[in-house]
Design a protein around this motif. Structure first.
Motif, PDB file in Angstrom:
ATOM      1  N   ASP A 114       0.827  -1.206   0.000  1.00 16.88           N
ATOM      2  CA  ASP A 114       0.000   0.000   0.000  1.00 16.88           C
ATOM      3  C   ASP A 114       0.862   1.256   0.000  1.00 16.88           C
ATOM      4  O   ASP A 114       0.532   2.252  -0.656  1.00 16.88           O
ATOM      5  N   ALA A 118       0.726   4.105  -2.842  1.00 11.59           N
ATOM      6  CA  ALA A 118       0.332   5.457  -2.445  1.00 11.59           C
ATOM      7  C   ALA A 118       1.413   6.469  -2.805  1.00 11.59           C
ATOM      8  O   ALA A 118       1.112   7.575  -3.275  1.00 11.59           O
ATOM      9  N   TRP A 209      -8.523  -0.126  -5.651  1.00  8.56           N
ATOM     10  CA  TRP A 209      -7.840   0.936  -6.405  1.00  8.56           C
ATOM     11  C   TRP A 209      -8.681   2.200  -6.497  1.00  8.56           C
ATOM     12  O   TRP A 209      -8.139   3.308  -6.580  1.00  8.56           O
ATOM     13  N   SER A 212      -7.894   3.955  -3.247  1.00 11.81           N
ATOM     14  CA  SER A 212      -6.527   4.485  -3.223  1.00 11.81           C
ATOM     15  C   SER A 212      -6.409   5.738  -4.082  1.00 11.81           C
ATOM     16  O   SER A 212      -5.681   6.677  -3.734  1.00 11.81           O
TER      17      SER A 212
END
Length: 242
Positions: A114, A118, A209, A212
């Motif tokens: 992650d 990110a 996704w 995110s």
């Protein structure tokens, strides 16, 4: 860490001959036309096929990749002199304000944590002008593409000028949640050399996704079905707010 498939010189040099048919790139070029993108950052540009194609169409293009061997191949292609090549990941990007950023092929799925994903999205957002677009593809997890990654279904045998015959195939080594690890095998018949490369991809769900992108301050504008792989891959168009 860069997979050997991309960093080892001998493998980088046979990357294109082993996968010469790229109709997906024409789809991306047409999509960039729709978006009116004249300046483009190609993240994970690899051997530069797409970056050179875009540059030859008159766009201003930057190609970013962490594998120096792939960039060495890219620099030999027609149109390469019109591309600004950058060696490294998104942390190596200079201050930019491009119209669009792209991640074709497996690029969006190589960021398995992650934090990596990110950070990549954050750097791309910073590189885009307000109102600029991020376009990437990602496999549909429910399709379970890795079931087709077998030596029988993935085997390729190609005669490459100056190299000789190369046999290659893929074999899955582990499936652990959303992470799929696999080994690519390359057999050079001329000197009987056998080279391998270990890779891992993350199969994020659509909810993952989407969330995110929202956290990175992108707005999802459109999600398309990849026309050359219907039902197997999403093509995502996200925008940095103006």
């Amino acid at each position: 860490m860069v997979d050997a498939h991309y960093e080892v010189v001998r493998l980088a040099q046979v990357y294109d001959p082993l996968d010469p048919d790229r109709p997906d790139l024409d789809v991306y070029a047409a999509l960039l036309d729709e978006l009116g993108a004249r300046t483009v950052l190609d993240v994970g540009c690899g051997t530069g096929t797409f970056a050179c194609q875009l540059a030859q169409s008159g766009r201003v293009v930057l190609g970013l990749d962490p594998a120096s061997a792939m960039l060495d191949v890219a620099r030999t292609k027609p149109g390469a002199e019109f591309v600004r090549w950058i060696h490294g990941d998104t942390r190596a990007l200079p201050a930019l304000r491009v119209d669009a950023a792209t991640m074709t092929g497996n690029v969006a799925q190589v960021f398995v944590t992650d934090d990596e994903w990110a950070a990549t999205l954050g750097a791309i957002r910073q590189a885009l002008r307000p109102g600029g677009h991020l376009v990437f593809e990602t496999r549909v997890p429910e399709d379970r593409a890795w079931r087709r990654w077998t030596p029988e279904e993935s085997r390729t045998r190609v005669e490459i000028p100056g190299v000789g015959t190369v046999d290659s195939w893929v074999e899955v080594t582990e499936v652990r949640g959303p992470l799929v690890s696999f080994r690519s095998v390359f057999v050079f018949e001329g000197d009987r050399a056998v080279l391998t490369s270990e890779s891992t991809l993350r199969f994020r769900s659509r909810d993952e996704w989407t969330a995110s992108l929202s956290e990175a301050d992108f707005t999802v504008q459109e999600v398309r079905d990849a026309p050359d792989r219907p039902g197997r891959e999403f093509v995502v168009v996200a925008q940095r707010p103006g």
